[in-house]
Design a protein around this motif. Sequence first.
Motif, PDB file in Angstrom:
ATOM      1  N   ARG A 109       0.881  -1.027   0.189  1.00 35.38           N
ATOM      2  CA  ARG A 109       0.168  -0.052   0.042  1.00 35.38           C
ATOM      3  C   ARG A 109       0.769   1.410   0.153  1.00 35.38           C
ATOM      4  NH1 ARG A 109      -2.385   2.433   4.241  1.00 35.38           N
ATOM      5  NH2 ARG A 109      -1.567   1.065   5.580  1.00 35.38           N
ATOM      6  N   LEU A 110       1.843   1.300   0.764  1.00 31.74           N
ATOM      7  CA  LEU A 110       2.749   2.234   0.991  1.00 31.74           C
ATOM      8  C   LEU A 110       3.469   2.585  -0.250  1.00 31.74           C
ATOM      9  CD1 LEU A 110       4.176   1.956   4.717  1.00 31.74           C
ATOM     10  CD2 LEU A 110       2.430   3.509   3.627  1.00 31.74           C
ATOM     11  N   ALA A 111       4.013   1.501  -1.019  1.00 34.49           N
ATOM     12  CA  ALA A 111       4.761   1.750  -1.976  1.00 34.49           C
ATOM     13  C   ALA A 111       3.946   2.254  -3.301  1.00 34.49           C
ATOM     14  CB  ALA A 111       5.648   0.491  -2.604  1.00 34.49           C
ATOM     15  N   LEU A 112       2.673   1.692  -3.551  1.00 33.90           N
ATOM     16  CA  LEU A 112       1.886   2.130  -4.531  1.00 33.90           C
ATOM     17  C   LEU A 112       1.439   3.651  -4.230  1.00 33.90           C
ATOM     18  CD1 LEU A 112      -0.466  -0.885  -5.056  1.00 33.90           C
ATOM     19  CD2 LEU A 112       0.963   0.121  -6.713  1.00 33.90           C
ATOM     20  N   HIS A 113       1.221   3.956  -3.042  1.00 30.64           N
ATOM     21  CA  HIS A 113       0.964   5.293  -2.485  1.00 30.64           C
ATOM     22  C   HIS A 113       1.927   6.385  -3.224  1.00 30.64           C
ATOM     23  CE1 HIS A 113      -0.124   9.036  -0.637  1.00 30.64           C
ATOM     24  NE2 HIS A 113       1.167   8.897  -0.208  1.00 30.64           N
ATOM     25  N   LEU A 114       3.364   5.820  -2.984  1.00 26.87           N
ATOM     26  CA  LEU A 114       4.482   6.740  -3.626  1.00 26.87           C
ATOM     27  C   LEU A 114       4.438   6.738  -5.156  1.00 26.87           C
ATOM     28  CD1 LEU A 114       6.982   5.812  -0.621  1.00 26.87           C
ATOM     29  CD2 LEU A 114       6.371   8.106  -1.496  1.00 26.87           C
ATOM     30  N   LEU A 115       3.863   5.716  -5.601  1.00 22.13           N
ATOM     31  CA  LEU A 115       3.867   5.688  -7.191  1.00 22.13           C
ATOM     32  C   LEU A 115       2.988   6.526  -7.676  1.00 22.13           C
ATOM     33  CD1 LEU A 115       5.546   4.328  -9.364  1.00 22.13           C
ATOM     34  CD2 LEU A 115       4.171   2.132  -9.211  1.00 22.13           C
ATOM     35  N   ARG A 116       1.817   6.764  -6.899  1.00 17.15           N
ATOM     36  CA  ARG A 116       0.765   7.388  -7.490  1.00 17.15           C
ATOM     37  C   ARG A 116       0.867   8.919  -7.266  1.00 17.15           C
ATOM     38  NH1 ARG A 116      -2.888   3.187  -5.372  1.00 17.15           N
ATOM     39  NH2 ARG A 116      -2.896   4.456  -3.495  1.00 17.15           N
TER      40      ARG A 116
END
Lengths: 200, 200
Positions: free
Chosen positions: B28-35
Motif C-alpha cells: 500500500r505504501l509503495a503504491l501510494h508513493l508511485l501514485r
Amino acid sequence: MNVVPQALEKLIDDFKRLPGIGQKTATRLALHLLRCPAEEARTMGRDLAGLHEAIKLCSNCFAFSEHDPCDICGDNRRDPAMVCVVEESGDLMAIEKTGVFSGKYHILHGVLSPMDGIGPDELKIEALIKRVHRQQVTEILIATSSTVPGEATAAYLSNRLQGCSGLKVTRLACGIPIGMDIKYADELTLGRAIEARKKA
Amino acid sequence: MNVVPQALEKLIDDFKRLPGIGQKTATRLALHLLRCPAEEARTMGRDLAGLHEAIKLCSNCFAFSEHDPCDICGDNRRDPAMVCVVEESGDLMAIEKTGVFSGKYHILHGVLSPMDGIGPDELKIEALIKRVHRQQVTEILIATSSTVPGEATAAYLSNRLQGCSGLKVTRLACGIPIGMDIKYADELTLGRAIEARKKA
C-alpha cells in the motif's frame, strides 16, 4: 529546544505523509532506519529516488509497468477478449495472486467521487470504451470494490457499456468470505449471500 | 507471471524490512508513493540516502545529533549534575516533549537482554559510570521502560551506581496513567499505585 536532528525530522515528515502513518509510527520507522546499518537506508533511498523513472503506465491497460505494453498486455497466452476493470494496481495484484483470471486488465486509477471532483473524465473510462470497440472485447468483468463509490462506479460503467453490442458485462460475486463464521457476517453481506444462493 | 514491476517490488521489500510493516502495508505504501508526484518519492529518497551522513552519535550522551556535542549537552542552561538515563533516542524525544526535565541525558542504546547476547558491555554503561565521576553528577534518573528487560536494566544500573558517593539514583514513578479508568488498569499497575499512594 528541538532535540530531533533536522535530517531525522525531515525523514519523519516524509513517513508522516504516507497513508495511515502518524507521528509515533513515523518516528519509530525513522529511528529504526537510523539504528540500522547505513547501507539499508541508502538502498531504500536509491529505490525511492529511481521509482518514478523505472515505472510508467502501460498505454493499453494503464497498469504500472517497466515496459509498454506491460507484461500482461504483451502476453499472447492471455485472452484479450476478456477484460477485468479494477480501481487500482493493487487490485490487479490481488486478482493475479488468485491465479483464476486469465484475461487482461484495465485500471481506472480511482473511483467516481463527485465530492472530490472526480468524474468520469478523471478516470480511464473513455479509453476503456475505445478499447472494447477496437480490441473486440466480449466480456468486461467489473471488479471495483463493493464500497459505495465502488458500486456507483460499477453502475456507471455498466450503464455506459450497455451500448456495446455483443458485450457481456459481469460483476464480482458478493457473499460470505471463505472461513467466515456466519454469525459474524454483516447483515448486508448475509442478505446478498442468501439472495444469490446456489445449488449445493 | 510477476505482475509487480521490479522497481516496485524492491521498494515493497524495503518497506517490509521496517518493524511492524507486513506485505499488505508495504504494498500500500509503495503504491501510494508511485501514485504521488515523482518529487515526493525523490525527496524521501534523498532524505534516506543522506540520513547516516548527517546524523552521528554525541560523544558525551550518545544521542543522535547533527553536532558533537549535541544541542542538549552543549546547552549551558541545562543542569549537568542531573542525568536521565534512557534506552533509546525515541525515549529522549518523549521526555523532552513533557518540558518537565531540565537536566542532561545518557542513551544506553538498548536494554540488558542475555538471550540476545546483550550484556552490560554492549550498552553505554561504562561511559555512564565515567561520566558520573568526571562531570560531578549528583542525580541519575533511570528512565528505562517498565518492561521486564527495562526493569532488569534499571536494577543493574542502580546496583552499579551504588558505589558512587554522593549520588542519588531515582526511577520514574509507576502508577495509573492520566485519563485512565481505574477498572481498566491492570492489577500490577493498580497494585503499585496503591503502594505508592500520596497525600491528597
